[in-house]
Write a protein that holds these residues in place. Structure first.
Motif, PDB file in Angstrom:
ATOM      1  N   GLN A  14      51.598  43.325  28.427  1.00  9.38           N
ATOM      2  CA  GLN A  14      50.624  44.284  27.921  1.00  9.38           C
ATOM      3  C   GLN A  14      49.487  43.623  27.153  1.00  9.38           C
ATOM      4  O   GLN A  14      48.469  44.263  26.902  1.00  9.38           O
ATOM      5  N   ASN A  15      49.653  42.354  26.780  1.00 11.19           N
ATOM      6  CA  ASN A  15      48.609  41.689  25.991  1.00 11.19           C
ATOM      7  C   ASN A  15      47.648  40.865  26.836  1.00 11.19           C
ATOM      8  O   ASN A  15      46.978  39.976  26.327  1.00 11.19           O
ATOM      9  N   GLY A  16      47.570  41.138  28.141  1.00 11.11           N
ATOM     10  CA  GLY A  16      46.518  40.539  28.950  1.00 11.11           C
ATOM     11  C   GLY A  16      46.907  39.373  29.821  1.00 11.11           C
ATOM     12  O   GLY A  16      46.026  38.665  30.326  1.00 11.11           O
ATOM     13  N   LEU A  17      48.192  39.139  30.048  1.00  8.75           N
ATOM     14  CA  LEU A  17      48.609  38.069  30.955  1.00  8.75           C
ATOM     15  C   LEU A  17      48.689  38.631  32.370  1.00  8.75           C
ATOM     16  O   LEU A  17      49.357  39.637  32.612  1.00  8.75           O
ATOM     17  N   LEU A  18      47.984  37.979  33.294  1.00 10.84           N
ATOM     18  CA  LEU A  18      47.892  38.442  34.674  1.00 10.84           C
ATOM     19  C   LEU A  18      48.624  37.492  35.608  1.00 10.84           C
ATOM     20  O   LEU A  18      48.709  36.289  35.348  1.00 10.84           O
ATOM     21  N   GLU A  77      37.352  41.030  37.046  1.00  6.84           N
ATOM     22  CA  GLU A  77      36.644  42.311  37.036  1.00  6.84           C
ATOM     23  C   GLU A  77      37.660  43.431  36.865  1.00  6.84           C
ATOM     24  O   GLU A  77      38.555  43.611  37.692  1.00  6.84           O
ATOM     25  N   LEU A  78      37.519  44.180  35.779  1.00  5.91           N
ATOM     26  CA  LEU A  78      38.427  45.279  35.492  1.00  5.91           C
ATOM     27  C   LEU A  78      38.089  46.485  36.361  1.00  5.91           C
ATOM     28  O   LEU A  78      37.085  46.507  37.070  1.00  5.91           O
ATOM     29  N   ARG A  79      38.923  47.496  36.274  1.00 11.66           N
ATOM     30  CA  ARG A  79      38.724  48.669  37.123  1.00 11.66           C
ATOM     31  C   ARG A  79      37.411  49.384  36.820  1.00 11.66           C
ATOM     32  O   ARG A  79      36.805  49.989  37.697  1.00 11.66           O
ATOM     33  N   ASN A  80      36.953  49.300  35.567  1.00  9.28           N
ATOM     34  CA  ASN A  80      35.692  49.949  35.206  1.00  9.28           C
ATOM     35  C   ASN A  80      34.478  49.085  35.523  1.00  9.28           C
ATOM     36  O   ASN A  80      33.383  49.338  35.029  1.00  9.28           O
ATOM     37  N   ARG A  81      34.682  48.040  36.332  1.00  8.34           N
ATOM     38  CA  ARG A  81      33.632  47.121  36.797  1.00  8.34           C
ATOM     39  C   ARG A  81      33.172  46.138  35.727  1.00  8.34           C
ATOM     40  O   ARG A  81      32.292  45.319  35.969  1.00  8.34           O
ATOM     41  N   ARG A  82      33.749  46.211  34.544  1.00  6.53           N
ATOM     42  CA  ARG A  82      33.381  45.255  33.501  1.00  6.53           C
ATOM     43  C   ARG A  82      34.032  43.914  33.794  1.00  6.53           C
ATOM     44  O   ARG A  82      35.200  43.848  34.179  1.00  6.53           O
ATOM     45  N   GLN A  83      33.275  42.836  33.598  1.00  7.23           N
ATOM     46  CA  GLN A  83      33.775  41.500  33.886  1.00  7.23           C
ATOM     47  C   GLN A  83      34.091  40.757  32.596  1.00  7.23           C
ATOM     48  O   GLN A  83      33.320  40.813  31.634  1.00  7.23           O
ATOM     49  N   VAL A 136      41.297  32.802  31.621  1.00  4.05           N
ATOM     50  CA  VAL A 136      41.675  31.398  31.443  1.00  4.05           C
ATOM     51  C   VAL A 136      43.011  31.172  32.142  1.00  4.05           C
ATOM     52  O   VAL A 136      43.988  31.872  31.867  1.00  4.05           O
ATOM     53  N   VAL A 137      43.043  30.211  33.053  1.00  5.92           N
ATOM     54  CA  VAL A 137      44.281  29.894  33.768  1.00  5.92           C
ATOM     55  C   VAL A 137      45.227  29.192  32.797  1.00  5.92           C
ATOM     56  O   VAL A 137      44.883  28.168  32.207  1.00  5.92           O
ATOM     57  N   MET A 138      46.429  29.745  32.637  1.00 12.21           N
ATOM     58  CA  MET A 138      47.368  29.236  31.649  1.00 12.21           C
ATOM     59  C   MET A 138      48.489  28.397  32.258  1.00 12.21           C
ATOM     60  O   MET A 138      48.975  27.457  31.638  1.00 12.21           O
ATOM     61  N   ARG A 139      48.906  28.748  33.471  1.00 12.99           N
ATOM     62  CA  ARG A 139      50.051  28.061  34.088  1.00 12.99           C
ATOM     63  C   ARG A 139      50.052  28.403  35.566  1.00 12.99           C
ATOM     64  O   ARG A 139      49.595  29.472  35.970  1.00 12.99           O
ATOM     65  N   SER A 140      50.545  27.498  36.392  1.00 17.38           N
ATOM     66  CA  SER A 140      50.684  27.800  37.814  1.00 17.38           C
ATOM     67  C   SER A 140      51.860  27.031  38.388  1.00 17.38           C
ATOM     68  O   SER A 140      52.271  25.999  37.852  1.00 17.38           O
ATOM     69  N   ALA A 181      50.259  31.930  39.858  1.00 16.21           N
ATOM     70  CA  ALA A 181      49.432  31.474  38.742  1.00 16.21           C
ATOM     71  C   ALA A 181      49.361  32.585  37.702  1.00 16.21           C
ATOM     72  O   ALA A 181      49.400  33.776  38.038  1.00 16.21           O
ATOM     73  N   LEU A 182      49.264  32.185  36.438  1.00 19.57           N
ATOM     74  CA  LEU A 182      49.129  33.127  35.328  1.00 19.57           C
ATOM     75  C   LEU A 182      47.775  32.931  34.672  1.00 19.57           C
ATOM     76  O   LEU A 182      47.365  31.801  34.396  1.00 19.57           O
ATOM     77  N   VAL A 183      47.087  34.033  34.421  1.00 19.36           N
ATOM     78  CA  VAL A 183      45.745  34.020  33.846  1.00 19.36           C
ATOM     79  C   VAL A 183      45.740  34.919  32.617  1.00 19.36           C
ATOM     80  O   VAL A 183      46.295  36.028  32.647  1.00 19.36           O
ATOM     81  N   GLN A 184      45.109  34.458  31.546  1.00 19.14           N
ATOM     82  CA  GLN A 184      45.041  35.232  30.306  1.00 19.14           C
ATOM     83  C   GLN A 184      43.634  35.783  30.108  1.00 19.14           C
ATOM     84  O   GLN A 184      42.647  35.065  30.280  1.00 19.14           O
ATOM     85  N   ILE A 185      43.549  37.064  29.758  1.00 23.32           N
ATOM     86  CA  ILE A 185      42.271  37.675  29.401  1.00 23.32           C
ATOM     87  C   ILE A 185      42.418  38.354  28.047  1.00 23.32           C
ATOM     88  O   ILE A 185      43.530  38.628  27.590  1.00 23.32           O
TER      89      ILE A 185
END
Length: 367
Positions: free
Chosen positions: A135-139, A155-161, A165-169, A176-180
């Motif tokens: 829930q804290n932004g790890l993708l 790019e989020l669902r509301n089109r905001r970009q 940051v790639v954290m681990r793969s 791969a895991l990406v943090q926003i």
């Protein structure tokens, strides 16, 4: 070693020290030394350390994945799902469907939040898809989507970009895991089964596109349990699409890995993704200074402490690419460059563990 860690963790949980106990149990599970039946028991104890229903269900799922014959895991999962079953609601007018999560299968056991799926822009292989795993932004997305990038645009669902940051793969499973710096209030519900049933309907959801249906493809090949064979052939983007079943449970993630003969693509099971997320959280929770190596995906101790090279793959650290590099001592000299009896690597050892495979060999042969 793993059994002692597991016993220590269980004792801590029994004393009410849930966080401490969970940490020991996770470390024991990471070593892959536990027999399947014991690993299943370990996951059942992990389920006792959380009140989060989604997390608890994931641990029961992991227990069944380790030991499908474990009756306790099956019974607890059944009871948990029964407690979550929605009560019949009085008849009401059905609102017009406006999104995938409302149209694919209306009578669903859980809500899959549509803003949990985002678009990845700027990767070397074209746009891709990612989805929230915390829930804290790890993708989570595929290694193919991010390639060797260290930063990408999300790019989020509301089109905001926003910056990702790639954290681990993990190239071996194309994850791969990406943090926003964006959170989400609700995660997609995770599938309660240890493996996707043969011929089960799967629904892949690309970010900003239309969902498309396929099936789990029965195969006679012997393959690792983390792969999901599908009958998908073409993807609308570079991959990373979450895979849902007909009840809108998250079953896995679609990759660009294909069968050599048929061209069908494979997915990665959500249980494997969760285990790797737990591994990443464990790595970052130790307090050690680590830095992401875009070449091999590892969280390098060496580059995190200012050294010029990753101790796993030997590639030059991003911060040192434009420096005049000079000879440096071995960052982990206590075991020299001995050969690991488990994997044969000469990456060195730290705290008695091989820096490549993480195992503790019974003996090391000097190189």
């Amino acid at each position: 070693m793993s059994m002692r860690l597991l016993e220590t963790g269980i004792a801590a949980i029994q004393q009410g020290k849930r966080e401490e106990g969970a940490r020991f149990v996770r470390i024991a599970l990471r070593n892959d030394e536990l027999p399947p039946a014991v690993a299943a028991v370990a996951y059942l104890w992990l389920a006792e350390t959380t009140d989060d229903v989604v997390q608890k269900r994931a641990y029961y799922n992991d227990a069944l994945s380790a030991d499908p014959a474990n009756p306790d895991a099956r019974e607890r999962l059944k009871a948990l799902l029964a407690a979550q079953s929605p009560q019949p609601a009085p008849p009401a007018s059905t609102p017009e469907a406006t999104s995938f999560f409302q149209t694919v299968n209306p009578p669903r056991p859980g809500n899959a939040p549509e803003d949990a799926i985002v678009r990845v822009i700027g990767g070397p292989n074209g746009p891709g898809t990612a989805f929230f795993v915390t829930q804290n932004g790890l993708l989570a997305t595929t290694r193919y989507v991010i390639g060797g990038s260290e930063r990408i645009t999300i790019e989020l669902r509301n089109r905001r970009q926003v910056l990702g940051v790639v954290m681990r793969s993990w190239p071996d499973i194309d994850l791969a895991l990406v943090q926003i710096d964006e959170g989400i209030s609700e995660l997609p519900p995770i599938a309660p089964y240890a493996r996707v049933p043969d011929a089960a309907v799967l629904i892949a959801v690309p970010a900003g596109g239309q969902p498309f249906r396929g099936k789990q493809r029965p195969t006679k090949r012997v393959m690792a349990s983390h792969w999901i064979p599908t009958d998908f052939v073409r993807l609308p983007d570079a991959g990373g699409n979450p895979l849902f079943d007909e009840q809108n449970y998250l079953a896995g993630m679609l990759t660009r890995n294909t069968s050599r003969n048929s061209g069908y693509v494979y997915g990665v099971h959500i249980a494997t993704i969760r285990r790797r997320v737990d591994q990443y959280l464990e790595e970052t929770g130790t307090g050690e200074r680590r830095a992401y190596c875009p070449a091999c995906g590892y969280l390098s101790r060496a580059t995190g402490n200012g050294y010029f090279f990753c101790e796993i793959c030997g590639s030059v650290a991003p911060h040192a690419r434009h420096l005049n590099r000079y000879p440096q001592p071995d960052p982990f000299p206590e075991a020299g460059r001995a050969t690991c009896m488990h994997c044969g690597a000469q990456a060195g050892f730290h705290n008695g563990r091989c820096l490549r495979c993480g195992q503790t060999p019974p003996a090391q042969i000097p190189s």
